[in-house]
Design an enzyme around this catalytic site. Structure first.
Site, PDB file in Angstrom:
ATOM      1  N   LYS A 184      -7.588   0.878   7.399  1.00  0.00           N
ATOM      2  CA  LYS A 184      -6.157   0.665   7.669  1.00  0.00           C
ATOM      3  C   LYS A 184      -5.503   2.019   7.371  1.00  0.00           C
ATOM      4  O   LYS A 184      -5.400   2.432   6.212  1.00  0.00           O
ATOM      5  CB  LYS A 184      -5.645  -0.450   6.766  1.00  0.00           C
ATOM      6  CG  LYS A 184      -4.170  -0.442   6.371  1.00  0.00           C
ATOM      7  CD  LYS A 184      -3.196  -0.505   7.510  1.00  0.00           C
ATOM      8  CE  LYS A 184      -1.764  -0.509   6.970  1.00  0.00           C
ATOM      9  NZ  LYS A 184      -1.272   0.845   6.592  1.00  0.00           N
ATOM     10  N   SER A 242      -0.395   2.307  -4.781  1.00  0.00           N
ATOM     11  CA  SER A 242       0.488   1.816  -5.839  1.00  0.00           C
ATOM     12  C   SER A 242      -0.130   0.613  -6.564  1.00  0.00           C
ATOM     13  O   SER A 242      -0.981  -0.084  -6.032  1.00  0.00           O
ATOM     14  CB  SER A 242       1.827   1.408  -5.241  1.00  0.00           C
ATOM     15  OG  SER A 242       1.646   0.315  -4.368  1.00  0.00           O
ATOM     16  N   GLY A 246      -2.037  -2.511  -4.775  1.00  0.00           N
ATOM     17  CA  GLY A 246      -3.392  -2.873  -5.217  1.00  0.00           C
ATOM     18  C   GLY A 246      -3.444  -4.305  -5.716  1.00  0.00           C
ATOM     19  O   GLY A 246      -4.369  -5.062  -5.377  1.00  0.00           O
ATOM     20  N   GLU A 265      -7.740   1.834  -6.867  1.00  0.00           N
ATOM     21  CA  GLU A 265      -7.326   2.842  -7.844  1.00  0.00           C
ATOM     22  C   GLU A 265      -5.815   2.879  -7.774  1.00  0.00           C
ATOM     23  O   GLU A 265      -5.235   3.117  -6.715  1.00  0.00           O
ATOM     24  CB  GLU A 265      -7.918   4.194  -7.444  1.00  0.00           C
ATOM     25  CG  GLU A 265      -7.712   5.240  -8.498  1.00  0.00           C
ATOM     26  CD  GLU A 265      -7.602   6.611  -7.889  1.00  0.00           C
ATOM     27  OE1 GLU A 265      -8.444   6.973  -7.061  1.00  0.00           O
ATOM     28  OE2 GLU A 265      -6.641   7.305  -8.229  1.00  0.00           O
ATOM     29  N   CYS A 302      -3.117  11.427  -8.880  1.00  0.00           N
ATOM     30  CA  CYS A 302      -3.355  10.262  -9.742  1.00  0.00           C
ATOM     31  C   CYS A 302      -3.765  10.716 -11.139  1.00  0.00           C
ATOM     32  O   CYS A 302      -3.705   9.944 -12.087  1.00  0.00           O
ATOM     33  CB  CYS A 302      -4.410   9.370  -9.125  1.00  0.00           C
ATOM     34  SG  CYS A 302      -5.704  10.267  -8.318  1.00  0.00           S
ATOM     35  N   GLU A 393       3.834   4.343 -14.832  1.00  0.00           N
ATOM     36  CA  GLU A 393       3.617   5.604 -14.105  1.00  0.00           C
ATOM     37  C   GLU A 393       4.875   6.023 -13.353  1.00  0.00           C
ATOM     38  O   GLU A 393       5.496   5.205 -12.668  1.00  0.00           O
ATOM     39  CB  GLU A 393       2.467   5.425 -13.099  1.00  0.00           C
ATOM     40  CG  GLU A 393       2.155   6.680 -12.290  1.00  0.00           C
ATOM     41  CD  GLU A 393       1.123   6.459 -11.175  1.00  0.00           C
ATOM     42  OE1 GLU A 393       0.313   7.352 -10.961  1.00  0.00           O
ATOM     43  OE2 GLU A 393       1.149   5.394 -10.523  1.00  0.00           O
TER      44      GLU A 393
HETATM   45  P1  NAP Z   1       1.094   2.092  -1.333  1.00  0.00           P
HETATM   46  O1  NAP Z   1       2.507   1.769  -1.017  1.00  0.00           O
HETATM   47  O2  NAP Z   1       0.416   1.219  -2.307  1.00  0.00           O
HETATM   48  O3  NAP Z   1       0.297   2.056   0.066  1.00  0.00           O
HETATM   49  C1  NAP Z   1      -1.107   2.300   0.171  1.00  0.00           C
HETATM   50  C2  NAP Z   1      -1.653   1.576   1.397  1.00  0.00           C
HETATM   51  O4  NAP Z   1      -1.684   0.157   1.177  1.00  0.00           O
HETATM   52  C3  NAP Z   1      -0.815   1.748   2.673  1.00  0.00           C
HETATM   53  O5  NAP Z   1      -1.695   1.736   3.769  1.00  0.00           O
HETATM   54  C4  NAP Z   1       0.078   0.539   2.682  1.00  0.00           C
HETATM   55  O6  NAP Z   1       0.524   0.208   3.961  1.00  0.00           O
HETATM   56  C5  NAP Z   1      -0.845  -0.529   2.119  1.00  0.00           C
HETATM   57  N1  NAP Z   1      -0.150  -1.566   1.358  1.00  0.00           N
HETATM   58  C6  NAP Z   1       0.673  -1.360   0.288  1.00  0.00           C
HETATM   59  N2  NAP Z   1       1.096  -2.541  -0.212  1.00  0.00           N
HETATM   60  C7  NAP Z   1       0.513  -3.507   0.551  1.00  0.00           C
HETATM   61  C8  NAP Z   1       0.572  -4.938   0.528  1.00  0.00           C
HETATM   62  N3  NAP Z   1       1.312  -5.601  -0.365  1.00  0.00           N
HETATM   63  N4  NAP Z   1      -0.121  -5.615   1.457  1.00  0.00           N
HETATM   64  C9  NAP Z   1      -0.864  -4.963   2.372  1.00  0.00           C
HETATM   65  N5  NAP Z   1      -0.948  -3.613   2.460  1.00  0.00           N
HETATM   66  C10 NAP Z   1      -0.276  -2.895   1.549  1.00  0.00           C
HETATM   67  O7  NAP Z   1       0.932   3.563  -1.822  1.00  0.00           O
HETATM   68  P2  NAP Z   1       1.569   4.926  -1.296  1.00  0.00           P
HETATM   69  O8  NAP Z   1       2.408   4.692  -0.070  1.00  0.00           O
HETATM   70  O9  NAP Z   1       0.458   5.866  -1.168  1.00  0.00           O
HETATM   71  O10 NAP Z   1       2.470   5.431  -2.479  1.00  0.00           O
HETATM   72  C11 NAP Z   1       3.437   4.631  -3.087  1.00  0.00           C
HETATM   73  C12 NAP Z   1       3.278   4.718  -4.576  1.00  0.00           C
HETATM   74  O11 NAP Z   1       1.905   4.530  -4.917  1.00  0.00           O
HETATM   75  C13 NAP Z   1       3.617   6.028  -5.209  1.00  0.00           C
HETATM   76  O12 NAP Z   1       4.989   6.182  -5.473  1.00  0.00           O
HETATM   77  C14 NAP Z   1       2.794   5.981  -6.467  1.00  0.00           C
HETATM   78  O13 NAP Z   1       3.456   5.248  -7.445  1.00  0.00           O
HETATM   79  C15 NAP Z   1       1.563   5.252  -6.072  1.00  0.00           C
HETATM   80  N6  NAP Z   1       0.394   6.104  -5.780  1.00  0.00           N
HETATM   81  C16 NAP Z   1      -0.583   6.178  -6.698  1.00  0.00           C
HETATM   82  C17 NAP Z   1      -1.711   6.921  -6.434  1.00  0.00           C
HETATM   83  C18 NAP Z   1      -2.813   6.991  -7.413  1.00  0.00           C
HETATM   84  O14 NAP Z   1      -3.797   7.638  -7.121  1.00  0.00           O
HETATM   85  N7  NAP Z   1      -2.743   6.347  -8.544  1.00  0.00           N
HETATM   86  C19 NAP Z   1      -1.860   7.615  -5.238  1.00  0.00           C
HETATM   87  C20 NAP Z   1      -0.847   7.515  -4.295  1.00  0.00           C
HETATM   88  C21 NAP Z   1       0.260   6.731  -4.588  1.00  0.00           C
HETATM   89  P3  NAP Z   1       1.649   1.104   4.708  1.00  0.00           P
HETATM   90  O15 NAP Z   1       0.952   2.338   5.168  1.00  0.00           O
HETATM   91  O16 NAP Z   1       2.098   0.259   5.848  1.00  0.00           O
HETATM   92  O17 NAP Z   1       2.718   1.361   3.708  1.00  0.00           O
END
Ligand code: NAP
Length: 526
Positions: A184, A242, A246, A265, A302, A393
């Protein structure tokens, strides 16, 4: 290669019709061409059906053929040339040297998994030969190897558009294990994803593999991700992002009639312990090193050092003075997406609005869209212990310094921390006893413990652990970086008294694959 805005479903390109989206250049706020068509349940269904149809053939490919496939993907990614770097720069705001380095890491990790596949140790072949004469009961012939779990869903990370995305560590380790992959794509870098996806699609074709070994889906909103994780043909999930995302995917996987493992992660604040002798010896150098690690890549790692612990006193004051000065002069930098920048701003506002937290320094003012100012905050051990929200975080270049009255308070704070990807100890030999007292706690908290370095920068190698107890990851028994990552997508199968002709090659007498095997408990190459 032209970017079309299409998904890649097996050998076909397919334009989704469930909504449309465009990538945004975070440095300018401008939308980028082309528009991408989002997929829905029909596309998930098609990709998973193909992945399932490909599974038995793909998992039985020889070690050499599978290794060559991974190497072909690496070569095809390099062949994309500068077009890949330019698109990734436009979609992420990350600078060229960082993305060129990340491409090197992506290609290097595919090649490392190719070597791992060839060597075959991951099969963990074990043979306990029959003992027909054993008393009181004869022992049967018992053999074991590992097989892949089945098709894997991969969710690419926004902060590593190459190394943790379409052809990143999750995809490389799943393909190495023999699992077809359905990605995805992250909506922040769809053009980069399509280019890399086409490199994998071409490798599938040129290596003569079944088309369902790889698909790449795009979607608008969460439904497509949920549909993918709940498809009965998907047998495991790799995710970086996020904590909320996750947890949502873990819940969806657990609700399935057949629950599956989710390797997510999510969230880590990577504590750094500034031990007294280290502060006495090199407070200034530590202050500078800390700010360089915190602000690298706009803090979007991260493994970013999100909290620091030190014992109150003049040496800690010297550290703070240098860190405040260095951070105060650090330029604002562009974050990956408007949503990530908004999340950073609200995390910083939460800390600066807390009565128990002092703002020690802010970086230089923003001068463009989606930029963020670095931030350093301070609090006391008592205040930190009283408010669990202080360890949430803040993704970006923000960190919280905790002043502890003594070593015992440092250990109490350590004990209260959530699970982490890393913990770092800045120490001198004179700190040895204090660090020895901390280590049992740190081992329980983190996947990687570093001395006298900074947590940003993760070596891709055999001994690396990029994992850790919840909420750093959903499964502390694994790593998402390094060759051990292959284990996430494997399970052991035992063959008892199976006729020789029906045994897999890995377990046959004479060791036709020349594997490292454990025979009757003894490791060797018989
Ligand atoms: P994210 O919002 O969790 O998205 C990651 C992936 O998962 C994207 O493809 C997203 O789809 C999908 N997704 C998210 N929530 C979902 C749900 N409830 N159901 C189905 N699919 C879902 O992460 P991000 O956009 O990379 O960053 C947002 C936040 O994540 C940051 O502000 C930070 O806090 C955290 N982050 C943490 C790390 C780490 O390594 N710990 C790394 C990056 C980000 P879409 O593409 O459609 O949004």
């Amino acid at each position: 290669m032209t970017i079309t805005g299409e998904m890649l479903i097996g050998a076909r390109s397919h334009r989704g019709s469930d909504g449309e989206f465009r990538a945004v250049d975070p440095a300018t706020g401008a939308e980028l061409e082309p528009a991408f068509g989002g997929g829905g349940v029909a596309e998930v269904e098609r990709a998973c059906a193909l992945a399932w149809a490909a599974f038995d053939a793909f998992r039985e490919t020889g070690l050499e053929a599978r290794a060559a496939f991974l190497e072909t993907i690496a070569a095809n990614i390099l062949d994309l040339g500068d077009a890949l770097i330019l698109r990734a720069m436009a979609e992420s705001g990350l600078p060229r040297p960082r993305l060129e380095g990340e491409r090197g890491r992506t290609v290097g990790q595919l090649r490392l998994f190719a070597q791992t596949v060839r060597e075959g140790g991951w099969l963990e072949a074990r043979i306990d030969p029959a003992q027909p004469e054993r008393k009181p009961l004869p022992r049967p012939d018992v053999r074991q190897r590992h097989i892949p779990l089945g098709p894997v869903a991969v969710f690419g990370a926004s902060n590593f558009p190459l190394a943790f995305s379409v052809a990143g560590g999750d995809t490389a380790s799943a393909l190495a294990a023999g699992c077809p992959v359905v990605v995805k794509g992250h909506s922040a870098h769809p053009g980069t994803s399509e280019l890399v996806g086409r490199a994998i699609q071409a490798a599938v074709a040129s290596c003569g593999l079944p088309e369902g070994v790889f698909s790449l889906l795009f979607g608008v909103g969460n439904p497509i991700g949920t549909a993918l994780v709940t498809d009965p043909r998907i047998k495991a999930v790799g995710f970086t992002g996020s904590r909320g995302g996750g947890l949502a995917l873990m819940a969806a996987a657990a609700r399935r009639p057949e629950p599956i493992p989710v390797y997510a992660e999510m969230s880590s604040i990577n504590p750094v312990f500034l031990m007294p002798a280290a502060l006495a010896a090199r407070a200034e150098a530590l202050g500078k090193g800390f700010v360089a690690s915190l602000t690298m890549g706009a803090g979007q790692f991260c493994t970013n050092p999100g909290i620091l612990l030190g014992i109150d006193g003049p040496d800690l004051d010297r550290f703070v003075a240098v860190a405040v000065e260095a951070l105060g002069g650090s330029a604002a930098s562009t974050m990956l997406t408007p949503a990530i920048r908004a999340a950073y701003d609200s995390g910083v506002a939460r800390l600066s609005g807390s009565a128990a937290v002092a703002t020690l320094a802010r970086g230089l003012a923003c001068s463009g869209p989606n930029q963020a100012q670095a931030a350093l905050f301070g609090t006391t051990a008592d205040a930190f212990l009283a408010d669990p929200a202080l360890q949430d975080e803040v993704f970006g270049a923000a960190s919280l310094l905790i002043r502890c009255p003594d070593a015992a308070a440092m250990r109490t704070v350590a004990e209260r921390l959530e699970g982490q990807l890393t913990v770092t100890v800045q120490m001198e030999p004179a700190d040895g006893d204090a660090v020895a007292a901390l280590l049992p706690t740190l081992e329980r908290k983190a996947g990687r413990i570093l001395a006298n370095g900074w947590p940003t920068g993760v070596e891709v190698c055999h001994a690396m652990v990029h994992g850790g107890p919840f909420p750093a990851t959903s499964d502390s028994r694994t790593t998402s970086v390094g060759t051990l990552a292959i284990r996430r997508f494997l399970r052991p199968v035992c063959y008892q008294d199976i006729p020789a002709a029906l045994l897999p090659e890995a377990l046959r007498d004479g060791n036709p694959l020349d594997l490292w095997r454990r025979i009757d408990g003894v490791p060797g190459q018989e």
